[in-house]
Enzyme design. Sequence first.
Site, PDB file in Angstrom:
ATOM      1  N   ASP A  38       1.568 -78.112  -2.047  1.00  0.00           N
ATOM      2  CA  ASP A  38       0.240 -78.501  -1.590  1.00  0.00           C
ATOM      3  C   ASP A  38       0.297 -78.843  -0.102  1.00  0.00           C
ATOM      4  O   ASP A  38       1.096 -78.271   0.639  1.00  0.00           O
ATOM      5  CB  ASP A  38      -0.260 -79.694  -2.420  1.00  0.00           C
ATOM      6  CG  ASP A  38      -1.759 -79.665  -2.646  1.00  0.00           C
ATOM      7  OD1 ASP A  38      -2.509 -79.805  -1.653  1.00  0.00           O
ATOM      8  OD2 ASP A  38      -2.197 -79.499  -3.799  1.00  0.00           O
ATOM      9  N   HIS A  78      -5.365 -83.698   0.300  1.00  0.00           N
ATOM     10  CA  HIS A  78      -5.435 -82.992  -0.978  1.00  0.00           C
ATOM     11  C   HIS A  78      -4.199 -83.214  -1.841  1.00  0.00           C
ATOM     12  O   HIS A  78      -4.299 -83.530  -3.044  1.00  0.00           O
ATOM     13  CB  HIS A  78      -5.640 -81.504  -0.694  1.00  0.00           C
ATOM     14  CG  HIS A  78      -5.996 -80.676  -1.878  1.00  0.00           C
ATOM     15  ND1 HIS A  78      -5.056 -80.089  -2.695  1.00  0.00           N
ATOM     16  CD2 HIS A  78      -7.199 -80.304  -2.374  1.00  0.00           C
ATOM     17  CE1 HIS A  78      -5.655 -79.398  -3.648  1.00  0.00           C
ATOM     18  NE2 HIS A  78      -6.960 -79.513  -3.474  1.00  0.00           N
ATOM     19  N   SER A 367      -8.619 -77.813  -8.516  1.00  0.00           N
ATOM     20  CA  SER A 367      -7.457 -78.510  -7.943  1.00  0.00           C
ATOM     21  C   SER A 367      -7.200 -79.828  -8.641  1.00  0.00           C
ATOM     22  O   SER A 367      -6.070 -80.326  -8.660  1.00  0.00           O
ATOM     23  CB  SER A 367      -7.680 -78.776  -6.448  1.00  0.00           C
ATOM     24  OG  SER A 367      -7.546 -77.605  -5.698  1.00  0.00           O
TER      25      SER A 367
END
Length: 641
Positions: A38, A78, A367
Amino acid sequence: MPTLKKVSRFIGGNEVRGKFDSHHKRLTGKGVKVGIIDTGIDYTHPDLFRSYHGGSDLIDGDSDPMETKATDGTETLHGTHVAGIIAANGKLQGVAPEAEIIAYRALGPGGYGTSEQVIAAIEKAIEDKVDVLNLSLGNTVNGPDWPTSLALDRAVEHGIVAVTSSGNSGPGVWTIGSPGTSSKSISVGASTPPQKIPYLKLSGTGKMVPITALAGSKEWDLNQGEEIVFAGIGEEHQYKSDMKGKIVLVERGKITFTEKALFAEKVGAKAIIIYNNMKGNFAGNLEIEVGIPVVSISKENGFWLKKQLGNGALVRTFYQNESDQLADFSSRGPVTYTWEIKPDVVAPGVAIDSTVPKGYLSLQGTSMSAPHVAGASALLKQAHPDWNPEQIKAALMNSAEPLKDKEGVYYEPTAQGTGRIDLTRALETEALLYPGSLSFGQVPLHGDRIRKKVKLTLDNQSDEKKAYTFKYPPYTKGLQWGIPQKVEVEPKQKKDVFVTLDIYSNGMEAGLHHGWMDVEAGGRIEKLPYLYVVDEPDYPRVMGFEFGFGDTAGTYKYEFYLPGGADEMGIALYDPDTLRFEGFLDWGRNLQRGVVRKTFKKDELKLKEGLYKAVIFARKGSREDTMETDLILEDSEGKKR
């Protein structure tokens, strides 16, 4: 807004806390290594530092996978959010709070990265021998042989349970992207946890329009009659002083969601609604905090709302309690060429609160659903350390809860796979059946009888004999099933059986055909989805165009994907202002399916410097599809040619 604890409880997390592995250790993910590819993670976060066990930075080439900070470019959050869902162990508790997190930073400032960086991270995870790998990332290329999908298949072959998001380009079919197209990984779509959903209703109409908050938005809490006005694409000059105290409707595109929202806030608007500029809804994020609610709606609902404006109608907000609905943005399958059913399962991915640098934030998207499944996989791996990735995938798929829409009709298998994961049932599942969905491939239209055959493995992981009983699907004209009779499998043994399907396509409609087969396994009914394709379906003929500098000085390169090949393709360039045709960047005939790449010297181009509107087209048979994007010709120092 549902908390992470409530979501974990919803998928069975609370019951799992009372279960133990073979060594009488509580199921918390302890001893299981979970790799996260990520944007990196903030390993100093008080809820994550206990779980963090090192990693690699594939962007900067070192061993520090810290999230991008503002001083180093456009900051990111994220990966930290994903890590919290899997293994937060502090104020928040992830699905597997004692799992060991190994972070791989393959996406840099702004969350951008290349396929090469993602593949390098997968290779490093294989080298590090992680048990579970989560990839909450992807593109819009629906093809099983895109490089990141093939790399993920290799990871599974090395014994890693690979989990990936399906994408946020729903609700249309064919919207699943790579690496969610990976055959051997677990591809995850997004469903809703229990929550209160706001709907908009204009006075004098019966239509209810669902709205979706952008990640980072202030909560939508309006409940009075409000006036709604239109502000075009949402640029600053389109906002007027008389919009103060009103809801502003704008179209997606040209500038960021955050800019649109800040301009609306500046004129005193109460809220802003952004409608999509392509079919369906979308999930978006705000880059910074905005003082008014910011929500999205579909293109279709946006056009409808826009048509109603000017007649004095007020909009009111109504709230409904909902759960286990598919998120509109969740990408759907099937996969082109292989016609596999994807996603494999769904998990909560709407309004999920988790860790971010310096705090907590609610985000949404596939996600967020994928790490729920990665955490569940870690618990299954702890409970069954000898199980291979195929067995863990089967346990999750076989035990999932098939979801129904608001009318009580099952969502199509290409939207939900086998359904929403149920951790408790997955851990109790001993009569495994894989693959967890059946694809019988493609047959021609108006053809003679064609027999298709799929092998199923019946895997009894219990200490006693188990029976598997197959039930015929409802009668469908043109289909003749051949299914096993009652099959008994001895303890700790496997048995292969075959399901055959004779397809008489004469008189059938072209396109996708799917349904469900009930299998009683070990005393419990499992719903096994199936799919077959008649004729050449209507998938997009061209996908994933990228253009940039080549690997050597003075060159450009492009690449795109042809899921079924093309009789003819071209990249036509137009003046962006006058739309006058300026020439072809490239053109060709009779291209094979797969990735198309080309590198060429910029001196070879007979085109002037500057900005172009590029139209990429591909024609196969009677169908032609196009993509449009902006393209700049300039040298590697940023100067236009």
